[in-house]
Scaffold this motif. Structure first.
Motif, PDB file in Angstrom:
ATOM      1  N   PRO A 154       0.829  -1.210   0.000  1.00  0.00           N
ATOM      2  CA  PRO A 154       0.000   0.000   0.000  1.00  0.00           C
ATOM      3  C   PRO A 154       0.858   1.253   0.000  1.00  0.00           C
ATOM      4  N   GLY A 155       0.483   2.204  -0.842  1.00  0.00           N
ATOM      5  CA  GLY A 155       1.192   3.473  -0.898  1.00  0.00           C
ATOM      6  C   GLY A 155       2.454   3.462  -1.728  1.00  0.00           C
ATOM      7  N   VAL A 156       2.767   2.355  -2.380  1.00  0.00           N
ATOM      8  CA  VAL A 156       3.975   2.264  -3.203  1.00  0.00           C
ATOM      9  C   VAL A 156       3.573   2.440  -4.665  1.00  0.00           C
ATOM     10  N   GLY A 157       4.274   3.308  -5.377  1.00  0.00           N
ATOM     11  CA  GLY A 157       4.027   3.491  -6.800  1.00  0.00           C
ATOM     12  C   GLY A 157       4.736   2.439  -7.617  1.00  0.00           C
ATOM     13  N   ARG A 158       4.207   2.155  -8.796  1.00  0.00           N
ATOM     14  CA  ARG A 158       4.807   1.087  -9.620  1.00  0.00           C
ATOM     15  C   ARG A 158       6.220   1.430 -10.052  1.00  0.00           C
ATOM     16  N   GLU A 159       6.559   2.726 -10.122  1.00  0.00           N
ATOM     17  CA  GLU A 159       7.917   3.122 -10.484  1.00  0.00           C
ATOM     18  C   GLU A 159       8.916   2.851  -9.354  1.00  0.00           C
ATOM     19  N   ASP A 160       8.417   2.561  -8.154  1.00  0.00           N
ATOM     20  CA  ASP A 160       9.271   2.280  -6.997  1.00  0.00           C
ATOM     21  C   ASP A 160       9.411   0.791  -6.707  1.00  0.00           C
ATOM     22  N   VAL A 161       8.935  -0.060  -7.630  1.00  0.00           N
ATOM     23  CA  VAL A 161       8.983  -1.512  -7.426  1.00  0.00           C
ATOM     24  C   VAL A 161       9.764  -2.157  -8.572  1.00  0.00           C
ATOM     25  N   ASP A 162      10.594  -3.139  -8.232  1.00  0.00           N
ATOM     26  CA  ASP A 162      11.356  -3.893  -9.220  1.00  0.00           C
ATOM     27  C   ASP A 162      11.049  -5.380  -9.019  1.00  0.00           C
ATOM     28  N   VAL A 163      10.667  -6.059 -10.097  1.00  0.00           N
ATOM     29  CA  VAL A 163      10.378  -7.491 -10.046  1.00  0.00           C
ATOM     30  C   VAL A 163      11.409  -8.209 -10.909  1.00  0.00           C
ATOM     31  N   GLN A 164      12.121  -9.164 -10.303  1.00  0.00           N
ATOM     32  CA  GLN A 164      13.112  -9.950 -11.035  1.00  0.00           C
ATOM     33  C   GLN A 164      12.752 -11.423 -10.920  1.00  0.00           C
ATOM     34  N   ILE A 165      12.855 -12.109 -12.048  1.00  0.00           N
ATOM     35  CA  ILE A 165      12.466 -13.520 -12.098  1.00  0.00           C
ATOM     36  C   ILE A 165      13.639 -14.340 -12.608  1.00  0.00           C
ATOM     37  N   GLY A 166      14.008 -15.341 -11.820  1.00  0.00           N
ATOM     38  CA  GLY A 166      14.977 -16.331 -12.272  1.00  0.00           C
ATOM     39  C   GLY A 166      14.207 -17.570 -12.681  1.00  0.00           C
ATOM     40  N   ARG A 167      14.892 -18.626 -13.020  1.00  0.00           N
ATOM     41  CA  ARG A 167      14.191 -19.854 -13.439  1.00  0.00           C
ATOM     42  C   ARG A 167      13.344 -20.418 -12.304  1.00  0.00           C
ATOM     43  N   ARG A 168      13.830 -20.319 -11.073  1.00  0.00           N
ATOM     44  CA  ARG A 168      13.064 -20.851  -9.944  1.00  0.00           C
ATOM     45  C   ARG A 168      13.084 -19.915  -8.752  1.00  0.00           C
ATOM     46  N   GLU A 169      13.219 -18.608  -9.011  1.00  0.00           N
ATOM     47  CA  GLU A 169      13.268 -17.650  -7.910  1.00  0.00           C
ATOM     48  C   GLU A 169      12.610 -16.342  -8.327  1.00  0.00           C
ATOM     49  N   LEU A 170      11.930 -15.720  -7.374  1.00  0.00           N
ATOM     50  CA  LEU A 170      11.271 -14.439  -7.599  1.00  0.00           C
ATOM     51  C   LEU A 170      11.747 -13.462  -6.537  1.00  0.00           C
ATOM     52  N   THR A 171      12.124 -12.255  -6.970  1.00  0.00           N
ATOM     53  CA  THR A 171      12.540 -11.207  -6.052  1.00  0.00           C
ATOM     54  C   THR A 171      11.764  -9.941  -6.363  1.00  0.00           C
ATOM     55  N   ILE A 172      11.139  -9.389  -5.333  1.00  0.00           N
ATOM     56  CA  ILE A 172      10.438  -8.111  -5.440  1.00  0.00           C
ATOM     57  C   ILE A 172      11.148  -7.151  -4.491  1.00  0.00           C
ATOM     58  N   SER A 173      11.610  -6.034  -5.021  1.00  0.00           N
ATOM     59  CA  SER A 173      12.297  -5.063  -4.183  1.00  0.00           C
ATOM     60  C   SER A 173      11.861  -3.659  -4.564  1.00  0.00           C
ATOM     61  N   GLY A 174      12.186  -2.715  -3.703  1.00  0.00           N
ATOM     62  CA  GLY A 174      11.822  -1.339  -3.986  1.00  0.00           C
ATOM     63  C   GLY A 174      11.932  -0.482  -2.749  1.00  0.00           C
ATOM     64  N   GLU A 175      11.217   0.629  -2.788  1.00  0.00           N
ATOM     65  CA  GLU A 175      11.271   1.554  -1.672  1.00  0.00           C
ATOM     66  C   GLU A 175       9.913   2.215  -1.462  1.00  0.00           C
ATOM     67  N   MET A 176       9.504   2.243  -0.206  1.00  0.00           N
ATOM     68  CA  MET A 176       8.305   2.979   0.169  1.00  0.00           C
ATOM     69  C   MET A 176       8.798   4.314   0.710  1.00  0.00           C
ATOM     70  N   ARG A 177       8.473   5.371  -0.008  1.00  0.00           N
ATOM     71  CA  ARG A 177       8.962   6.694   0.357  1.00  0.00           C
ATOM     72  C   ARG A 177       8.204   7.246   1.558  1.00  0.00           C
ATOM     73  N   GLU A 178       8.931   7.935   2.394  1.00  0.00           N
ATOM     74  CA  GLU A 178       8.348   8.525   3.590  1.00  0.00           C
ATOM     75  C   GLU A 178       7.600   9.797   3.207  1.00  0.00           C
ATOM     76  N   GLN A 179       6.371   9.904   3.666  1.00  0.00           N
ATOM     77  CA  GLN A 179       5.562  11.078   3.409  1.00  0.00           C
ATOM     78  C   GLN A 179       5.783  12.087   4.522  1.00  0.00           C
ATOM     79  N   GLY A 180       6.016  13.332   4.168  1.00  0.00           N
ATOM     80  CA  GLY A 180       6.197  14.369   5.180  1.00  0.00           C
ATOM     81  C   GLY A 180       4.861  14.728   5.812  1.00  0.00           C
ATOM     82  N   PRO A 181       4.810  14.815   7.130  1.00  0.00           N
ATOM     83  CA  PRO A 181       3.547  15.146   7.782  1.00  0.00           C
ATOM     84  C   PRO A 181       3.185  16.613   7.563  1.00  0.00           C
ATOM     85  N   ASP A 182       1.882  16.895   7.473  1.00  0.00           N
ATOM     86  CA  ASP A 182       1.409  18.273   7.335  1.00  0.00           C
ATOM     87  C   ASP A 182       1.447  18.989   8.672  1.00  0.00           C
ATOM     88  N   GLY A 183       1.417  18.244   9.744  1.00  0.00           N
ATOM     89  CA  GLY A 183       1.421  18.818  11.084  1.00  0.00           C
ATOM     90  C   GLY A 183       2.511  18.177  11.924  1.00  0.00           C
TER      91      GLY A 183
END
Length: 152
Positions: free
Chosen positions: A66-95
């Protein structure tokens, strides 16, 4: 700062009103606190919650991002392995921020797949905070029949 909650289990012999401490509880609590500390320092990636299911023709992975944009996610597939990596950016609080419990920073999910997959036809979609990766099973299991030629 959130304070830890102490949890106790009832005594196994069935006595009413008596509680005993789980001897491994302190270890669990220690590892949870260390994980939180390392994660807050940015040294360790956290892993999103995910389900891996198998259909007749594919493996399907659904990961909560939740809250992660598709540009911040990387999906890599090997023959028998799946890796999902990325970054969830910190939102600055308004208060003034009084409490933070949502995860931010680098994340990584890695799993071995039950069988070989065809990475060229895999698809990934991020919809409503759920990443769905469909990995078609490899039709060629890598086994080849070699015909024996007559000797000379």
């Amino acid at each position: 700062m959130t304070l830890p909650i102490r949890r106790h289990r009832p005594v196994a012999d069935g006595r009413r009103g008596m509680w005993a401490r789980d001897p491994l509880w302190e270890f669990d609590e220690f590892f949870n606190q260390m994980g939180s500390l390392l994660q807050s320092e940015g040294r360790m990636a956290w892993a999103p919650l995910a389900d891996l299911t198998e259909t007749d023709d594919a493996y399907v992975l659904e990961a909560e991002l939740p809250g992660v944009g598709r540009e911040d996610v990387d999906v890599q597939i090997g023959r028998r392995e799946l890796t999902i990596s990325g970054e969830m950016r910190e939102q600055g609080p308004d208060g003034i921020l009084h409490r933070r419990t949502r995860r931010t920073g680098r994340f990584e999910f890695q799993t071995a797949l039950p069988g070989p997959v065809d990475g060229d036809t895999a698809t990934a979609r991020l919809n409503d905070g759920v990443l769905t990766v469909r990995l078609p099973k490899a039709t060629d299991a890598g086994v080849t029949h070699v015909e024996i030629q007559p000797g000379e």
